[in-house]
Enzyme design. Structure first.
Site, PDB file in Angstrom:
ATOM      1  NE  ARG A 148      -2.684   0.987   3.490  1.00 24.42           N
ATOM      2  CZ  ARG A 148      -2.807   0.048   4.436  1.00 24.42           C
ATOM      3  NH1 ARG A 148      -3.384  -1.097   4.178  1.00 24.42           N
ATOM      4  NH2 ARG A 148      -2.343   0.251   5.649  1.00 24.42           N
ATOM      5  CE1 TYR A 171     -13.257  18.266 -12.553  1.00 26.28           C
ATOM      6  CE2 TYR A 171     -12.840  17.376 -10.362  1.00 26.28           C
ATOM      7  CZ  TYR A 171     -13.196  17.185 -11.686  1.00 26.28           C
ATOM      8  OH  TYR A 171     -13.475  15.926 -12.137  1.00 26.28           O
ATOM      9  CG  ASP A 225      -6.573  21.316  -9.581  1.00 28.03           C
ATOM     10  OD1 ASP A 225      -5.800  21.057 -10.534  1.00 28.03           O
ATOM     11  OD2 ASP A 225      -7.661  20.733  -9.418  1.00 28.03           O
ATOM     12  CE  LYS A 264      -9.299  15.543 -16.114  1.00 29.83           C
ATOM     13  NZ  LYS A 264      -9.564  16.498 -15.081  1.00 29.83           N
TER      14      LYS A 264
HETATM   15  C1  LIG Z   1     -10.388  16.289 -13.874  1.00 29.74           C
HETATM   16  C2  LIG Z   1      -9.956  17.250 -12.849  1.00 29.74           C
HETATM   17  C3  LIG Z   1      -9.792  16.846 -11.525  1.00 29.74           C
HETATM   18  C4  LIG Z   1     -10.162  15.460 -11.047  1.00 29.74           C
HETATM   19  O1  LIG Z   1      -9.376  14.451 -11.601  1.00 29.74           O
HETATM   20  P1  LIG Z   1      -9.882  12.933 -11.673  1.00 29.74           P
HETATM   21  O2  LIG Z   1      -8.642  12.178 -11.977  1.00 29.74           O
HETATM   22  O3  LIG Z   1     -10.926  12.893 -12.736  1.00 29.74           O
HETATM   23  O4  LIG Z   1     -10.445  12.592 -10.321  1.00 29.74           O
HETATM   24  C5  LIG Z   1      -9.306  17.759 -10.623  1.00 29.74           C
HETATM   25  N1  LIG Z   1      -9.008  19.030 -10.991  1.00 29.74           N
HETATM   26  C6  LIG Z   1      -9.163  19.453 -12.257  1.00 29.74           C
HETATM   27  C7  LIG Z   1      -8.820  20.863 -12.596  1.00 29.74           C
HETATM   28  C8  LIG Z   1      -9.650  18.588 -13.215  1.00 29.74           C
HETATM   29  O5  LIG Z   1      -9.835  19.025 -14.460  1.00 29.74           O
END
Ligand SMILES: *Cc1c(COP(=O)(O)O)cnc(C)c1O
Length: 388
Positions: free
Chosen positions: A56, A109, A181, A206
């Protein structure tokens, strides 16, 4: 020796000499790790977050990915978690207790907002949303119990650029931890630690993964926060599989080449759309007439493939006809893969501290297709918008 970004992307985390000369790190599948003796078990347990100790807590495959992302972002440490949302929840919960208060940017988000308004609220943490353009005036919103100032720049769907250094300085003056973020820019095009950020979260799903085939999150941080964050995320049971770490690291190797193309194609589409009669304005911070352009130019090293388009007033039916008929722009969530996407932005319910008054808005991700084909697809889409 200080390596430049494209060199780091190519080599960081790899250690072929330790691995029979094989370029990529092997994929370890592990739960149990065997110890030589009870003494060895206790010794490794004392430093279990920096050792192979139990599945883990990570394997050499996990560590290779974490080391590479931390190096690129100029962080001391990184922790891989199962999704971007996991990174956000894990980072926030690492610093919050019942009775605390958190300041969250109004353009965060949407699932981040939902997490604050539901889970954090249930645990007795209060959230206040603030204007993304607030700058140093964030100081006025900081309460004695405010623990975190949370940023996302540019903002989701509307792409406002925040004055990160001004907000971070005001937050630090009152003892708050600054979390950002950085998914849009990736560690390549924005360096949060140069601007006063303490903790960075990524939807690695992403651009880092880049191929629309893995859910992954990464939290990066300075050394001083590592133990606290790792204790929290592993206490919640977050662990990532070796295969997914391998795919994320493989995606990362081509990030600089992909992002350069996403950037160029997005700018080509944005400039073309800006001059179209059906378009009210384009929300892209790298366009010189964008309100956030000055700050973007001061702080960012590039722009990515994601931007917004505000259309002149049109019926939902016509906007849907445009989106439904797109041939190259898929309709779906997430972004940052090699393919183009187009989704309608629902901004009516997504803002509470600020107002968003504008016509129908769509969000475009410029993929790696030929920009001329994308433009032809968009031109046919705008014909459908007009009802032709
Ligand atoms: C997609 C996204 C997230 C979340 O990511 P996941 O891997 O889908 O949980 C967080 N912040 C931003 C800016 C995003 O575009």
């Amino acid at each position: 020796m200080k390596r430049r970004d494209r060199t780091l992307i190519t080599h960081a985390g790899n250690n072929p000499k330790a691995n029979k000369g094989i370029v990529n790190p092997p994929v370890y599948h592990a739960s149990t790790i065997l110890f030589d003796s009870v003494e060895d078990m206790h010794a490794r347990g004392r430093d279990k977050f920096n050792n192979v100790y139990y599945g883990r807590y990570g394997t050499p495959t996990t560590f290779a990915l974490e080391e590479a992302v931390a190096a690129l972002e100029e962080a001391d440490k990184a922790v891989a978690v199962p999704s971007g949302m996991g990174a956000i929840a894990g980072a926030l919960l690492s610093f919050l207790s019942a009775g605390d208060h958190v300041l969250v940017v109004d353009t965060a988000y949407e699932p981040t907002r939902f997490f604050c308004d539901s889970q954090l609220k249930r645990f007795g943490v209060e959230t206040t949303y603030y204007d993304p353009l607030i700058g140093a005036k964030i100081a006025d919103l900081i309460q004695p119990n405010t623990k975190i100032v949370y940023l996302e720049s540019p903002g989701s769907h509307t792409f406002e650029i925040q004055d990160v250094p001004a907000i971070a300085a005001a937050a630090h003056a009152k003892g708050c931890v600054v979390i950002l973020d950085n998914t849009w820019a990736s560690p390549l095009y924005f360096k949060p630690y140069r601007h006063g950020v303490d903790i960075v979260v990524h939807a690695a799903t992403k651009y880092l993964v880049g191929h629309s085939d893995v859910m992954m999150g990464i939290i990066t941080m300075r050394e001083e926060f590592y133990k606290q964050v790792k204790t929290q995320v592993h206490g919640m049971g977050f662990a990532v599989g070796g295969d997914d770490c391998y795919l994320a690291l493989r995606g990362l190797r081509t990030l600089s080449a992909r992002l350069a193309q996403h950037q160029e194609s997005a700018l080509t589409l944005a400039k073309w759309l800006k001059d179209r009669p059906e378009v009210e304005r384009v929300l892209h911070p790298a366009l010189p007439d964008n309100p956030g352009h000055k700050l973007w130019k001061r702080d960012f090293l590039g722009s990515s493939g994601l931007f917004g388009v505000v259309l002149k007033p049109a019926s939902t039916e016509r906007v849907n006809a445009m989106i439904d008929g797109m041939e190259l722009f898929g309709l779906g969530f997430s972004w940052g893969g090699y393919e183009s996407l187009m989704v309608p932005s629902n901004l009516k319910t997504a803002r509470t501290a600020t107002k968003w008054e504008a016509g129908p808005t769509v969000r475009i991700h410029a993929g790696l297709e030929d920009p001329q084909d994308m433009i032809e697809d968009l031109a046919r889409g705008l014909d459908r918008l007009r009802g032709n």
